[in-house]
Design an enzyme around this catalytic site. Sequence first.
Site: not given
Length: 299
Positions: A146, A170, A237, A240, A263, A272
């Site tokens: 990220r 995150k 992004h 990514r 994730h 994806y």
Amino acid sequence: MQADLDAFLDHLRNERQVSQHTLDGYRRDLAKVHAHCEREGLDAWSALDAGRLRRLIARLHLQGHSSRSLARLLSALRGFYRYLLREGRCRHDPAAGLSPPKGERRLPRTLDADRTQQLLDGAVEDDFIARRDQAMLELFYSSGLRLSELVGLDLDRLDLAAGLVRVHGKGNKARDLPIGSKAREALRAWLSLRAQARPADGALFVGRTGRRLTPRAVQLRVRQAGVRELGQHLHPHMLRHSFASHLLESSQDLRAVQELLGHADIATTQIYTHLDFQHLAAVYDQAHPRARRRKDDTS
């Protein structure tokens, strides 16, 4: 009401140690709710009910806010009310059970493998800026970082001998990611020039003044590289997304891609698989004898 907001943001910064990017998102979303409360004549968060909140969501939707941005706002508000409930500042969560208007989920934009190679294999001058930018591009694509993760990298998170980089994503969750050989070469070339800036701290990517690059500066450099090499605007992004799409296309291992991307929910990674299906469908249309359209087929 503002005092409660400020206390919550301090809690996120100091206790939860969220990234500045996440903190700014919470601040923007909650400011919209705060402004709505003031328009409604409310002077306490405990006075906000589900009906008033529905009116806000409907108004924002009519103004063009996407379903995704409204879902993020509701998520931020639920987090805020969990905090208020723990602190005894209110007795209910008006966002509980509320969902944003449904909308189509846009597939992430990616580069195909050939365009990615064209971007990364462009001529690189042996100077400070060019070597730094090449290292950033290679690392974005090699490890699927990220923007906030790349900007926050320090030298001590990098182990080029082992081919690993440790990032904090995150929720400040750490994960170790592999670095490809091309990215390692680019990083070594950059590190040989980094000291020219006399960096004040351990930031991996710095400007000529020695200060850590800002997210905006990195976005600008990636965009310029895209225009120069591909004739199109790029966002970090997008690299990514390309990393995830290409890896899934080659490995078919959704769980591994989930871990590499950081994730929490595999449903986020599953987007994806739709990109992979698009690729397979295009191959089918070109290759299958019963799928190809005849030149004289005008029906």
